[in-house]
Design a protein around this motif. Structure first.
Motif, mmCIF file in Angstrom:
data_model
loop_
_atom_site.group_PDB
_atom_site.id
_atom_site.type_symbol
_atom_site.label_atom_id
_atom_site.label_comp_id
_atom_site.label_asym_id
_atom_site.label_seq_id
_atom_site.Cartn_x
_atom_site.Cartn_y
_atom_site.Cartn_z
ATOM 1 N N ILE A 209 0.877 -1.170 0.000
ATOM 2 C CA ILE A 209 0.000 0.000 0.000
ATOM 3 C C ILE A 209 0.916 1.222 0.000
ATOM 4 O O ILE A 209 1.494 1.574 1.034
ATOM 5 C CB ILE A 209 -0.942 0.021 1.214
ATOM 6 C CG1 ILE A 209 -1.821 -1.241 1.226
ATOM 7 C CG2 ILE A 209 -1.809 1.279 1.214
ATOM 8 C CD1 ILE A 209 -2.672 -1.388 2.469
ATOM 9 N N LYS A 210 1.076 1.831 -1.158
ATOM 10 C CA LYS A 210 2.039 2.916 -1.302
ATOM 11 C C LYS A 210 1.397 4.229 -0.881
ATOM 12 O O LYS A 210 0.894 5.009 -1.710
ATOM 13 C CB LYS A 210 2.545 2.982 -2.737
ATOM 14 C CG LYS A 210 3.898 3.651 -2.882
ATOM 15 C CD LYS A 210 4.496 3.411 -4.250
ATOM 16 C CE LYS A 210 5.891 4.029 -4.348
ATOM 17 N NZ LYS A 210 6.500 3.819 -5.669
ATOM 18 N N ASP A 211 1.403 4.479 0.424
ATOM 19 C CA ASP A 211 0.758 5.673 0.956
ATOM 20 C C ASP A 211 1.325 5.986 2.335
ATOM 21 O O ASP A 211 2.010 5.158 2.939
ATOM 22 C CB ASP A 211 -0.759 5.464 1.061
ATOM 23 C CG ASP A 211 -1.541 6.749 0.845
ATOM 24 O OD1 ASP A 211 -0.956 7.832 1.045
ATOM 25 O OD2 ASP A 211 -2.727 6.667 0.485
ATOM 26 N N LEU A 212 1.026 7.181 2.816
ATOM 27 C CA LEU A 212 1.387 7.552 4.173
ATOM 28 C C LEU A 212 0.627 6.686 5.174
ATOM 29 O O LEU A 212 -0.468 6.190 4.871
ATOM 30 C CB LEU A 212 1.080 9.028 4.426
ATOM 31 C CG LEU A 212 1.889 10.048 3.631
ATOM 32 C CD1 LEU A 212 1.273 11.440 3.800
ATOM 33 C CD2 LEU A 212 3.346 10.058 4.096
ATOM 34 N N ALA A 213 1.174 6.550 6.353
ATOM 35 C CA ALA A 213 0.520 5.738 7.384
ATOM 36 C C ALA A 213 -0.886 6.227 7.677
ATOM 37 O O ALA A 213 -1.832 5.438 7.768
ATOM 38 C CB ALA A 213 1.360 5.761 8.657
ATOM 39 N N SER A 214 -1.046 7.533 7.820
ATOM 40 C CA SER A 214 -2.344 8.106 8.198
ATOM 41 C C SER A 214 -3.386 7.974 7.094
ATOM 42 O O SER A 214 -4.588 8.050 7.356
ATOM 43 C CB SER A 214 -2.186 9.577 8.572
ATOM 44 O OG SER A 214 -1.723 10.327 7.466
ATOM 45 N N LYS A 215 -2.941 7.754 5.860
ATOM 46 C CA LYS A 215 -3.859 7.606 4.733
ATOM 47 C C LYS A 215 -4.101 6.139 4.381
ATOM 48 O O LYS A 215 -5.216 5.759 4.018
ATOM 49 C CB LYS A 215 -3.303 8.335 3.507
ATOM 50 C CG LYS A 215 -3.059 9.824 3.706
ATOM 51 C CD LYS A 215 -4.337 10.581 3.994
ATOM 52 C CE LYS A 215 -4.071 12.078 4.117
ATOM 53 N NZ LYS A 215 -5.305 12.824 4.479
ATOM 54 N N GLY A 216 -3.064 5.337 4.489
ATOM 55 C CA GLY A 216 -3.178 3.943 4.075
ATOM 56 C C GLY A 216 -3.686 2.990 5.128
ATOM 57 O O GLY A 216 -4.337 1.987 4.805
ATOM 58 N N LEU A 217 -3.423 3.296 6.398
ATOM 59 C CA LEU A 217 -3.782 2.353 7.456
ATOM 60 C C LEU A 217 -5.273 2.344 7.812
ATOM 61 O O LEU A 217 -5.865 1.262 7.942
ATOM 62 C CB LEU A 217 -2.928 2.614 8.697
ATOM 63 C CG LEU A 217 -3.026 1.586 9.822
ATOM 64 C CD1 LEU A 217 -2.818 0.171 9.301
ATOM 65 C CD2 LEU A 217 -2.008 1.890 10.916
ATOM 66 N N PRO A 218 -5.929 3.499 7.986
ATOM 67 C CA PRO A 218 -7.351 3.465 8.362
ATOM 68 C C PRO A 218 -8.239 2.660 7.403
ATOM 69 O O PRO A 218 -9.054 1.841 7.866
ATOM 70 C CB PRO A 218 -7.738 4.950 8.401
ATOM 71 C CG PRO A 218 -6.466 5.635 8.792
ATOM 72 C CD PRO A 218 -5.400 4.884 8.052
ATOM 73 N N PRO A 219 -8.104 2.809 6.067
ATOM 74 C CA PRO A 219 -8.931 1.994 5.173
ATOM 75 C C PRO A 219 -8.632 0.494 5.292
ATOM 76 O O PRO A 219 -9.537 -0.335 5.174
ATOM 77 C CB PRO A 219 -8.563 2.507 3.779
ATOM 78 C CG PRO A 219 -8.023 3.868 3.997
ATOM 79 C CD PRO A 219 -7.322 3.806 5.315
ATOM 80 N N LEU A 220 -7.355 0.154 5.525
ATOM 81 C CA LEU A 220 -6.998 -1.247 5.697
ATOM 82 C C LEU A 220 -7.657 -1.820 6.948
ATOM 83 O O LEU A 220 -8.176 -2.945 6.931
ATOM 84 C CB LEU A 220 -5.475 -1.409 5.788
ATOM 85 C CG LEU A 220 -4.973 -2.815 6.133
ATOM 86 C CD1 LEU A 220 -5.432 -3.836 5.088
ATOM 87 C CD2 LEU A 220 -3.456 -2.820 6.270
ATOM 88 N N VAL A 221 -7.659 -1.062 8.019
ATOM 89 C CA VAL A 221 -8.297 -1.501 9.261
ATOM 90 C C VAL A 221 -9.781 -1.761 9.035
ATOM 91 O O VAL A 221 -10.325 -2.788 9.457
ATOM 92 C CB VAL A 221 -8.095 -0.447 10.377
ATOM 93 C CG1 VAL A 221 -9.007 -0.744 11.576
ATOM 94 C CG2 VAL A 221 -6.641 -0.441 10.826
ATOM 95 N N GLU A 222 -10.448 -0.847 8.360
ATOM 96 C CA GLU A 222 -11.876 -1.026 8.082
ATOM 97 C C GLU A 222 -12.111 -2.274 7.222
ATOM 98 O O GLU A 222 -13.077 -3.017 7.447
ATOM 99 C CB GLU A 222 -12.435 0.219 7.383
ATOM 100 C CG GLU A 222 -12.401 1.477 8.240
ATOM 101 C CD GLU A 222 -13.129 1.301 9.562
ATOM 102 O OE1 GLU A 222 -14.213 0.664 9.571
ATOM 103 O OE2 GLU A 222 -12.629 1.799 10.593
#
Length: 228
Positions: A209-222
């Motif tokens: 997931i080529k993104d910042l932590a704050s952008k890439g992690l929340p959608p992954l968690v959901e």
């Protein structure tokens, strides 16, 4: 319940405004690493080392958890979650994560140079003349370059049991922590979140997931929470 391990590094804290050193220039807040983050630095100039970490501690207390930190505890609703972090701040705990392993120590704690016993720092500062009960100087509870990482064995055992590993905010270039990925099983699904290219020897079961932590992690968690 599935076992999820979140392995976090400096990138997640950087989004909360905490600066970190980079291997390219070897500097941390304009200090040479050798002058503030090694046993030799402590032996040579403990006052400078204490002042350096006092300033870092103040920054940590002023920082706030970001969206990535806040997303991680949500996984605890459905999974057994362990956060293994290279970071010395307490942003994971402040965001609500209950099970956090700090590989490189904790800046809000001190340690006796005589006994190794740790103590919570009551104020923002640790100074020359701050002693443990045995009248021995207290040092920052930080794993410096050249020192062993005491919690590595525990972290390796946890990674062996991981069914999902989320790597976020780390370039996988600081060893031995970077080797943790090699302790996962072949059936472990690995998510790697970082805006830059990250080299890893582990090729199978990795989802980038080529993104910042704050952008890439929340959608992954959901997404993970919706899995059956």
């Amino acid at each position: 319940m599935k076992n999820i391990v979140v392995f976090s590094g400096a990138g997640i804290s950087a989004e909360s405004g905490l600066k970190t050193f980079r291997d390219t220039d070897g500097l941390w807040e304009n200090h040479n690493i050798e002058d503030v983050a090694t046993p030799e630095a402590w032996a040579k100039n403990p006052k400078l080392v204490l002042e350096f970490y006092n300033a870092r501690r103040k920054q940590v207390l002023e920082a706030e958890p970001n969206e990535a930190h806040i997303a991680i505890p949500k996984l605890e609703k459905k999974f057994n979650v362990t956060v293994i972090t290279q970071n010395i701040d307490n942003l994971h705990e402040r965001a609500g994560s209950k099970n956090v392993i700090h590989l490189h120590g904790e800046i809000l704690k001190s340690r006796s140079v005589l006994t190794g016993k740790t103590y919570h720092i009551k104020s923002t500062e640790l100074n020359i003349g701050d002693y443990c009960e045995k009248k021995s100087q207290l040092r920052p509870h930080i794993v410096w370059f050249g020192e062993e990482v005491p919690k590595m064995t525990e972290a390796q055992a946890i990674c062996k049991k991981a069914e999902i590993l989320i790597i976020v905010g780390t370039s996988l270039s600081v060893y031995p922590a970077a080797n943790l990925i090699d302790f996962t099983s072949k059936n472990c699904t690995i998510y790697l979140i970082d805006p830059k290219e990250v080299y890893t020897s582990k090729k199978d079961n990795i989802i980038i997931i080529k993104d910042l932590a704050s952008k890439g992690l929340p959608p992954l968690v959901e997404k993970l929470l919706l899995q059956k």
